[in-house]
Every structure is written in structure tokens, then in C-alpha cells.
Design a protein around this motif. Sequence first.
Motif, PDB file in Angstrom:
ATOM      1  N   PRO A   1       0.793  -1.233   0.000  1.00 55.86           N
ATOM      2  CA  PRO A   1       0.000   0.000   0.000  1.00 55.86           C
ATOM      3  C   PRO A   1       0.824   1.280   0.000  1.00 55.86           C
ATOM      4  N   VAL A   2       1.898   1.339   0.804  1.00 54.01           N
ATOM      5  CA  VAL A   2       2.702   2.570   0.838  1.00 54.01           C
ATOM      6  C   VAL A   2       3.260   2.866  -0.551  1.00 54.01           C
ATOM      7  N   LEU A   3       3.784   1.836  -1.208  1.00 49.77           N
ATOM      8  CA  LEU A   3       4.389   2.049  -2.521  1.00 49.77           C
ATOM      9  C   LEU A   3       3.326   2.340  -3.573  1.00 49.77           C
ATOM     10  N   HIS A   4       2.155   1.766  -3.400  1.00 51.91           N
ATOM     11  CA  HIS A   4       1.060   2.053  -4.329  1.00 51.91           C
ATOM     12  C   HIS A   4       0.680   3.527  -4.236  1.00 51.91           C
ATOM     13  N   GLN A   5       0.616   4.036  -3.018  1.00 48.59           N
ATOM     14  CA  GLN A   5       0.287   5.449  -2.799  1.00 48.59           C
ATOM     15  C   GLN A   5       1.361   6.367  -3.400  1.00 48.59           C
ATOM     16  N   VAL A   6       2.622   5.985  -3.200  1.00 44.43           N
ATOM     17  CA  VAL A   6       3.751   6.720  -3.785  1.00 44.43           C
ATOM     18  C   VAL A   6       3.562   6.825  -5.296  1.00 44.43           C
ATOM     19  N   LEU A   7       3.171   5.714  -5.883  1.00 43.91           N
ATOM     20  CA  LEU A   7       3.005   5.640  -7.338  1.00 43.91           C
ATOM     21  C   LEU A   7       1.840   6.506  -7.819  1.00 43.91           C
ATOM     22  N   GLN A   8       0.778   6.568  -7.037  1.00 51.30           N
ATOM     23  CA  GLN A   8      -0.375   7.376  -7.445  1.00 51.30           C
ATOM     24  C   GLN A   8      -0.001   8.858  -7.511  1.00 51.30           C
ATOM     25  N   HIS A   9       0.739   9.358  -6.508  1.00 50.75           N
ATOM     26  CA  HIS A   9       1.171  10.763  -6.540  1.00 50.75           C
ATOM     27  C   HIS A   9       2.074  11.006  -7.743  1.00 50.75           C
ATOM     28  N   TYR A  10       2.983  10.074  -7.944  1.00 50.09           N
ATOM     29  CA  TYR A  10       3.922  10.203  -9.060  1.00 50.09           C
ATOM     30  C   TYR A  10       3.180  10.234 -10.400  1.00 50.09           C
ATOM     31  N   ALA A  11       2.227   9.313 -10.564  1.00 45.12           N
ATOM     32  CA  ALA A  11       1.493   9.242 -11.838  1.00 45.12           C
ATOM     33  C   ALA A  11       0.735  10.540 -12.085  1.00 45.12           C
ATOM     34  N   ALA A  12       0.197  11.116 -11.004  1.00 45.96           N
ATOM     35  CA  ALA A  12      -0.607  12.329 -11.156  1.00 45.96           C
ATOM     36  C   ALA A  12       0.248  13.530 -11.545  1.00 45.96           C
ATOM     37  N   ARG A  13       1.565  13.465 -11.248  1.00 42.56           N
ATOM     38  CA  ARG A  13       2.385  14.641 -11.559  1.00 42.56           C
ATOM     39  C   ARG A  13       3.457  14.344 -12.609  1.00 42.56           C
ATOM     40  N   THR A  14       3.260  13.265 -13.361  1.00 43.59           N
ATOM     41  CA  THR A  14       4.221  12.924 -14.412  1.00 43.59           C
ATOM     42  C   THR A  14       3.467  12.720 -15.729  1.00 43.59           C
ATOM     43  N   PRO A  15       3.110  13.822 -16.403  1.00 45.93           N
ATOM     44  CA  PRO A  15       2.344  13.688 -17.651  1.00 45.93           C
ATOM     45  C   PRO A  15       3.013  12.752 -18.666  1.00 45.93           C
ATOM     46  N   ARG A  16       4.345  12.703 -18.654  1.00 48.02           N
ATOM     47  CA  ARG A  16       5.022  11.839 -19.630  1.00 48.02           C
ATOM     48  C   ARG A  16       4.751  10.352 -19.378  1.00 48.02           C
ATOM     49  N   LEU A  17       4.450   9.990 -18.135  1.00 47.23           N
ATOM     50  CA  LEU A  17       4.051   8.596 -17.891  1.00 47.23           C
ATOM     51  C   LEU A  17       2.732   8.327 -18.611  1.00 47.23           C
ATOM     52  N   GLY A  18       1.837   9.314 -18.559  1.00 48.37           N
ATOM     53  CA  GLY A  18       0.570   9.171 -19.269  1.00 48.37           C
ATOM     54  C   GLY A  18       0.781   8.976 -20.760  1.00 48.37           C
ATOM     55  N   VAL A  19       1.722   9.728 -21.339  1.00 46.16           N
ATOM     56  CA  VAL A  19       2.015   9.577 -22.775  1.00 46.16           C
ATOM     57  C   VAL A  19       2.553   8.172 -23.049  1.00 46.16           C
ATOM     58  N   VAL A  20       3.456   7.705 -22.178  1.00 42.73           N
ATOM     59  CA  VAL A  20       4.035   6.358 -22.372  1.00 42.73           C
ATOM     60  C   VAL A  20       2.919   5.314 -22.337  1.00 42.73           C
ATOM     61  N   LEU A  21       2.065   5.400 -21.320  1.00 44.30           N
ATOM     62  CA  LEU A  21       1.049   4.354 -21.155  1.00 44.30           C
ATOM     63  C   LEU A  21      -0.036   4.444 -22.222  1.00 44.30           C
ATOM     64  N   GLU A  22      -0.308   5.657 -22.668  1.00 43.97           N
ATOM     65  CA  GLU A  22      -1.393   5.864 -23.618  1.00 43.97           C
ATOM     66  C   GLU A  22      -0.942   5.648 -25.059  1.00 43.97           C
ATOM     67  N   ARG A  23       0.270   6.140 -25.404  1.00 39.80           N
ATOM     68  CA  ARG A  23       0.667   6.178 -26.816  1.00 39.80           C
ATOM     69  C   ARG A  23       1.765   5.194 -27.159  1.00 39.80           C
ATOM     70  N   VAL A  24       2.485   4.683 -26.163  1.00 39.14           N
ATOM     71  CA  VAL A  24       3.635   3.814 -26.484  1.00 39.14           C
ATOM     72  C   VAL A  24       3.357   2.363 -26.123  1.00 39.14           C
ATOM     73  N   THR A  25       2.852   2.128 -24.922  1.00 36.51           N
ATOM     74  CA  THR A  25       2.707   0.724 -24.517  1.00 36.51           C
ATOM     75  C   THR A  25       1.402   0.117 -24.992  1.00 36.51           C
ATOM     76  N   ARG A  26       0.454   0.944 -25.428  1.00 34.94           N
ATOM     77  CA  ARG A  26      -0.846   0.365 -25.751  1.00 34.94           C
ATOM     78  C   ARG A  26      -0.902  -0.314 -27.107  1.00 34.94           C
ATOM     79  N   PRO A  27      -0.657   0.437 -28.196  1.00 34.10           N
ATOM     80  CA  PRO A  27      -0.888  -0.219 -29.482  1.00 34.10           C
ATOM     81  C   PRO A  27       0.131  -1.333 -29.692  1.00 34.10           C
ATOM     82  N   GLY A  28      -0.320  -2.532 -29.853  1.00 31.85           N
ATOM     83  CA  GLY A  28       0.579  -3.639 -30.168  1.00 31.85           C
ATOM     84  C   GLY A  28       1.342  -4.180 -28.979  1.00 31.85           C
ATOM     85  N   TRP A  29       1.096  -3.671 -27.770  1.00 29.10           N
ATOM     86  CA  TRP A  29       1.807  -4.193 -26.600  1.00 29.10           C
ATOM     87  C   TRP A  29       0.760  -4.670 -25.610  1.00 29.10           C
ATOM     88  N   PRO A  30       0.240  -5.871 -25.806  1.00 26.03           N
ATOM     89  CA  PRO A  30      -0.872  -6.331 -24.986  1.00 26.03           C
ATOM     90  C   PRO A  30      -0.527  -6.346 -23.504  1.00 26.03           C
TER      91      PRO A  30
END
Length: 349
Positions: A24-53
Amino acid sequence: GPALPRELHITLPPGCKVPPVTVPVLHQVLQHYAARTPRLGVVLERVTRPGWPGVEALGHDHFAFRTFGVPGLGISSLERVLVPLGYERVADTPPLAFPAKKLAATWFRAADPEARRRLPRVFVSEIQVEKLSPRAQEVIRRAGGWAAAAPAEEVLVQVTGALLAGTTPWPAPHLADYELLMAESEYAGWVLAHGYSLNHTALALHRLPSSSSSSSSSPSSSSSSSSSPSPSSSSSSNPGADISDFNARLQAAGLDLNPEGGLVKVSPDGLLLQSAVVADRLGFRFGCGARRDIAAAYVEFVQRLRLPQYSDLAAEQVGEEHLREGFEVGNADRIFESTTLAAAAGANQ
Ligand code: OOG
Ligand code: NI
């Protein structure tokens, strides 16, 4: 502790799921990080999705934190949080040292080998504050000096609170103090502003479905695009996605990669391959109300290759325990620059 500036709350695109972490502590750490790292959103949305099941298959190779090496804070402060969570410190010989940056680092892993499949390693560094100028030491003493005097349990509470809130165990710094540290050490300035918020997660490319099974061109493109010594085994015998292919996908999605020492940082044994995007710049509210865009967190990518003694294992038998373990000082020295590059980008604006 101080509240996060509202500007740092950035919503991930709908449906954009961060691979979960089961502590749980590390999950919470990750949630704050994800919310303030727009580039993670780009990676997950545009890089890992198409063709990377299966984005969930893209596990976290490691998390990384930065600290001030002063009594009560520093690497030992995270050790006190991580050990009760089931982590153990790994003693590298020689220890990971970065004399030019005045940094030392170590790493932790789940003590239970079974849990290592699910939990990220944790890389923790500290700046050797006594090697900084007296003025920089004074700024850091005002922020973190309380820890030397406080009982260990209180420091643990404050550090855990800062981790859970993704912030600092001291009030928001004044802009002048941040700039004073930045002039001497970009790392020290980063810690003063961001404290125990996650510096980066490193996504494990070796846990992705193999790129060679979905693309017939990847084995040849990976060998031709790698300028560094490559292992004797062909890339198709290694699990997961090829880092050079992955970097090309990151660039196609418009992400800036850390170019220090080449886009792919390669360990001397050729078995630990790392790359990173340049850190996001985010609005930050300093003490007394000043606002400024500053370097924040970044995303790293790791491909661990098969150890030579396991070259005869059938592909479906290869697990993480058969891959190159640990970290490499030469790679890390360059990965650290991912925030320096973002800070320099601001100076040019
Ligand atoms: C850590 C840089 C080193 C790695 O995986 O070697 C690193 C940092 O920027 O704080 O993450
Ligand atoms: Ni890293």
C-alpha cells in the motif's frame, strides 16, 4: 506537512492504468507520481498500448528516491521504512559512488524471492551534504536539521508521511534557497523541492511480450541500432521488448529521451540496458507564494538480458532470476541527468 500545489494534480487520460504495486505505501507513492508525471501518461497511452498487450505485464523494475545525506534523513531514512515492508538492503561491492556529483547510492529488494516477481527494487541515493558549500549546507540544515534532534520514531513518522503525501518533510522552500542549491547541485535543488516524492519508476521491458514475436524486423533493427558492445546471444533469446525499438516508439510519440552517453545506457558486461525520458517540468509553489516551472519526475526503461550461464535455458523457462541483476554506476551517472536536462530546458526559456 505542506499540501501539494494544485497545479501538480494532473489527471491521467481515461482508461490509462498504471501497473499496480501491491504494497500500500508504494502504491500510494506511485499514485502521486502518476498524477504529476504527464510523460508517464504519454508512455502508457501512446507507447505501450498499441501492439503491446497487457499494460499490467509492464511491471516496475525499480522505483528511485533522492535524499539529503544528513543525520536521520538520507538512505537510512528509507531503509527504516522499507525493511518493515519486507525489503532488504543489497550491499554492492564496491558501493555505488558518484564522486563528481557528490552522491552515494544503494538499492533494496524484496527479501522473499517470490515477492521479487511483484515488487519493484528500490534505488535510493543521497547527496553528501558535508561536501557542499557552507551556504548550501545552511539551506539544507534549515530544511532537514530537525531530524538530527528528533527521536527516531518521529523521523520515521515524518518520512512516511512525506512518502504518502508525495512531498517534503519540511515546509515549501523559498525560491532563493532553491536557486542557491540549484547553482551548486541540481540534485540538491530537486530534493529541497520534491523531498520524498518518487523521482522515477523504471518500467521493465524484459517483462513485456517479446517484440520479435510481433515484428519480424525487430531482431535485425536492434542489432544495427546498438552502438555499444552487445551480448553474444542474439536479442531474440532475451525475454521482452527490445529497448532500441522501444526508444523509437517513445520518440515517435514525441517524448524527449535523455541523450547522455547515447540513448541506451549499456553496462560494461552488455547485459543491463537503460534509457529515460527527460523529466517533466511542472508548476511549483514556493514558500511566500512564488511560482515557477521546475524539473520534476521522469520515467525510465530497463531491459535486463539473460546471464551467460543460462543461455541454454528454453525461452519459456527464463525468469527474472536468470537475468542481469542490480545497477551500474556508469549507467546511473547518466540517468541522473534526466532532471538536469529538464532544469536546463527551463533556463533556456
Ligand atoms: C537515479 C538515477 C540512477 C538507475 O536506474 O541507475 C538510476 C536518480 O535520478 O535519482 O535511476
Ligand atoms: Ni533508475
